[in-house]
Design an enzyme around this catalytic site. Structure first.
Site, mmCIF file in Angstrom:
data_model
loop_
_atom_site.group_PDB
_atom_site.id
_atom_site.type_symbol
_atom_site.label_atom_id
_atom_site.label_comp_id
_atom_site.label_asym_id
_atom_site.label_seq_id
_atom_site.Cartn_x
_atom_site.Cartn_y
_atom_site.Cartn_z
ATOM 1 N N HIS A 125 -28.395 20.592 -1.288
ATOM 2 C CA HIS A 125 -28.388 21.146 -2.638
ATOM 3 C C HIS A 125 -27.505 22.394 -2.709
ATOM 4 O O HIS A 125 -27.503 23.190 -1.763
ATOM 5 C CB HIS A 125 -29.825 21.503 -3.035
ATOM 6 C CG HIS A 125 -29.955 22.034 -4.417
ATOM 7 N ND1 HIS A 125 -29.897 21.219 -5.524
ATOM 8 C CD2 HIS A 125 -30.151 23.306 -4.873
ATOM 9 C CE1 HIS A 125 -30.051 21.966 -6.600
ATOM 10 N NE2 HIS A 125 -30.203 23.236 -6.233
ATOM 11 N N LYS A 146 0.116 5.355 -6.051
ATOM 12 C CA LYS A 146 -0.855 5.356 -7.149
ATOM 13 C C LYS A 146 -1.789 6.551 -7.048
ATOM 14 O O LYS A 146 -2.038 7.245 -8.041
ATOM 15 C CB LYS A 146 -1.672 4.064 -7.123
ATOM 16 C CG LYS A 146 -2.829 4.036 -8.110
ATOM 17 C CD LYS A 146 -3.810 2.950 -7.738
ATOM 18 C CE LYS A 146 -4.553 3.280 -6.447
ATOM 19 N NZ LYS A 146 -5.461 2.202 -6.024
ATOM 20 N N GLU A 164 -6.752 1.659 -13.587
ATOM 21 C CA GLU A 164 -6.225 2.870 -12.955
ATOM 22 C C GLU A 164 -4.962 3.358 -13.657
ATOM 23 O O GLU A 164 -4.810 4.560 -13.922
ATOM 24 C CB GLU A 164 -5.954 2.604 -11.468
ATOM 25 C CG GLU A 164 -7.239 2.473 -10.660
ATOM 26 C CD GLU A 164 -6.995 2.068 -9.218
ATOM 27 O OE1 GLU A 164 -7.876 2.328 -8.383
ATOM 28 O OE2 GLU A 164 -5.918 1.491 -8.919
ATOM 29 N N GLU A 215 -26.984 14.501 -3.632
ATOM 30 C CA GLU A 215 -28.404 14.622 -3.294
ATOM 31 C C GLU A 215 -29.259 13.643 -4.098
ATOM 32 O O GLU A 215 -30.371 13.282 -3.687
ATOM 33 C CB GLU A 215 -28.901 16.045 -3.510
ATOM 34 C CG GLU A 215 -28.920 16.523 -4.945
ATOM 35 C CD GLU A 215 -29.360 17.972 -5.063
ATOM 36 O OE1 GLU A 215 -30.522 18.263 -4.735
ATOM 37 O OE2 GLU A 215 -28.521 18.810 -5.454
ATOM 38 N N TYR A 246 -8.809 -3.521 -11.589
ATOM 39 C CA TYR A 246 -8.693 -2.132 -11.166
ATOM 40 C C TYR A 246 -7.280 -1.581 -11.333
ATOM 41 O O TYR A 246 -7.098 -0.400 -11.633
ATOM 42 C CB TYR A 246 -9.195 -1.952 -9.734
ATOM 43 C CG TYR A 246 -8.281 -2.459 -8.654
ATOM 44 C CD1 TYR A 246 -7.379 -1.609 -8.036
ATOM 45 C CD2 TYR A 246 -8.323 -3.781 -8.222
ATOM 46 C CE1 TYR A 246 -6.531 -2.054 -7.029
ATOM 47 C CE2 TYR A 246 -7.489 -4.240 -7.230
ATOM 48 C CZ TYR A 246 -6.591 -3.379 -6.633
ATOM 49 O OH TYR A 246 -5.758 -3.824 -5.657
ATOM 50 N N CYS A 306 0.816 -1.215 0.000
ATOM 51 C CA CYS A 306 0.000 0.000 0.000
ATOM 52 C C CYS A 306 0.848 1.261 0.000
ATOM 53 O O CYS A 306 0.671 2.143 -0.839
ATOM 54 C CB CYS A 306 -0.940 0.005 1.202
ATOM 55 S SG CYS A 306 -2.000 1.459 1.262
ATOM 56 N N CYS A 333 -1.355 1.635 -3.133
ATOM 57 C CA CYS A 333 -2.402 2.652 -2.983
ATOM 58 C C CYS A 333 -1.876 4.078 -2.910
ATOM 59 O O CYS A 333 -2.371 4.962 -3.615
ATOM 60 C CB CYS A 333 -3.219 2.395 -1.708
ATOM 61 S SG CYS A 333 -3.472 0.679 -1.288
#
Length: 464
Positions: A441, A53, A186, A446, A182, A45, A50
């Site tokens: 909003h 990256k 990525e 939302e 992934y 990681c 992670c």
């Protein structure tokens, strides 16, 4: 040999997220703990996954941000990207984080051993740097995994993996990436955003197998619209290095692609080769992963395993969670199973994917009736910028109980939304409770609380 005659109460092999958490927690309880790491603390990681990256994802997003600025009245001058500066800055941050990992282990009272460690028996560990053998009452295997080198591919020795991608001397003008998971997706977006010509080759029918089909399709279309060449239902048959140092990537379909780099992103393997598992009585599965029970115990009663080396759920927070459960089991008289239900995850593609819970296809198999709430719209930021990308939000609801069993987001900050949605889905909130929540909003989020009517229903797996 009695327990008191061991050198350590707990010996951890591997200084990644799972191993460090186990070592720290045990040391804070007053246990005699050692942790061995042969390379750098932080594991996949922090060092080669992670964290670097995500830093490169940020870097790659600026190309589109500069383009979008004009719609908001900004004039952007000459743009120039410096790959060497990005890599140097990234390396400094990784070094800083590694120092924090080491310092936290030391502060907790665990002994750090910078050496490869191999099992030579159920309680014996050999430190290869010195040849010294030490003993421990309990052992934790937390050695993680590595990129699959694809040895069956002719010319695989010419290819890079995600490891090398973080340390290239220059940005490749053209890169071919093999894989559709992934990591492949990525890096395809990272290299494209930084200016490379990218071709993604994947043997499956659609990228990101295991994710919701609508989300997969939307990302595929968005990547193609950006200029990324995606070749599904194809693969590499050979990679040849040319005299000028560039490469020919031969596809199974017969086409040949020229590239400055060819990257393999076709899964990961557990780091169990030459670890001594057989000598210690630790069983491995057919793919080389450590076999564990529900409490992370291996076939050797005093040896445990956490993280990617077990091929359970290969995510950093999961490895940390497994380590915490292990310590409760070992030292708190509280046998605790890791909880893998409803784990949020993200793909830091561009746009992002954030997801938690069941996909539509999984829910259709699990429940007799399923309600699907789906909203597709252009994010407000894209209205003035002129960018055509749309956002997709999707809620998967058990039709009988109205419990939200899956939430999927495609668009800006989808990963951040998935973390918050993970709380709601984990808590078992119903669609009525989503509806009763006041909208904020103007936000994209939302939409998650204003989709009042199902887009469609599934009965017995069929749309009605």
């Amino acid at each position: 040999m009695t327990d008191g005659s061991y050198d350590y109460d707990l010996f951890v092999i591997g200084g990644g997220s799972g191993g460090v958490r186990a070592a720290r927690r045990a040391a804070m309880l007053g246990k005699r703990v050692a942790i061995a790491e042969e390379y750098r603390f932080g594991g996949t990681c922090v060092i080669r996954g992670c964290v670097p990256k995500k830093l490169m994802v940020y870097a790659s997003q600026f190309s589109e941000s500069f383009e979008d600025a004009a719609g908001f009245g900004w004039s952007v001058g000459e743009r120039k990207f410096d790959w060497a500066q990005l890599i140097a800055n990234k390396d400094r941050e990784i070094e800083r984080l590694e120092g924090i990992y080491r310092a936290n282990v030391e502060k907790a009272g665990a002994q750090i051993l910078m050496s490869r460690a191999e099992l030579v028996g159920p309680h014996e560990i050999r430190l290869t740097d010195s040849g010294r053998t030490v003993t421990a009452d309990q052992i934790v295997i937390a050695v993680g995994g590595r990129a699959n080198p694809h040895p069956g591919l002719p010319g695989a020795e010419h290819c890079i993996t995600s490891n090398e991608a973080f340390h290239l001397k220059r940005l490749p003008p053209a890169i071919v990436i093999l894989g559709g998971g992934y990591i492949a997706v990525e890096f395809a977006n990272i290299f494209h955003g930084l200016g490379s010509q990218v071709t993604l080759v994947y043997r499956g029918k659609e990228i990101l197998q295991g994710f919701d089909d609508d989300i997969r399709h939307e990302l595929h279309q968005a990547m193609v619209a950006k200029g990324i060449d995606i070749r599904c239902e194809d693969t590499l048959s050979e990679v040849i290095q040319k005299p000028d140092g560039r490469f020919e990537a031969h596809l199974a379909c017969g086409e040949i692609l020229d590239a400055d780099e060819v990257m393999l992103a076709i899964g990961r393997k557990a780091n169990t080769e030459n670890l001594g598992c057989e000598a210690a009585g630790v069983t491995l599965d057919s793919r080389g992963a450590v076999v564990v029970d529900a409490y992370s115990r291996t076939s050797a009663p005093n040896i445990w395993a956490v993280g990617d080396v077990t091929h359970r759920l290969q995510l950093t927070p999961v490895a940390i969670h497994e380590a915490m459960c292990l310590i409760r089991t070992l030292y708190h008289d509280d046998p605790t199973e890791p909880d893998y239900d409803t784990v949020p995850t993200a793909v830091f593609s561009q746009p992002e994917i954030g997801t938690v819970g069941l996909t539509e296809a999984q829910a259709a198999k699990a429940f007799a009736n399923v309600d699907i709430y789906r909203a597709s719209f252009k994010p407000m930021k894209n209205t003035l910028s002129g960018r055509q990308e749309r956002m997709l939000m999707k809620l998967v609801v058990d039709g009988s109980t109205q419990r939200v069993v899956g939430a999927h987001v495609f668009g800006p900050d989808a990963g951040e939304l998935a973390q918050v949605l993970g709380v709601a889905v984990k808590a078992g909130l119903t669609k009525d409770q989503f509806d009763a929540t006041m909208a904020l909003h103007p936000t994209a989020a939302e939409e998650l609380v204003t989709m009042y009517e199902p887009s469609y229903r599934l009965e017995g797996g069929d749309r009605v």
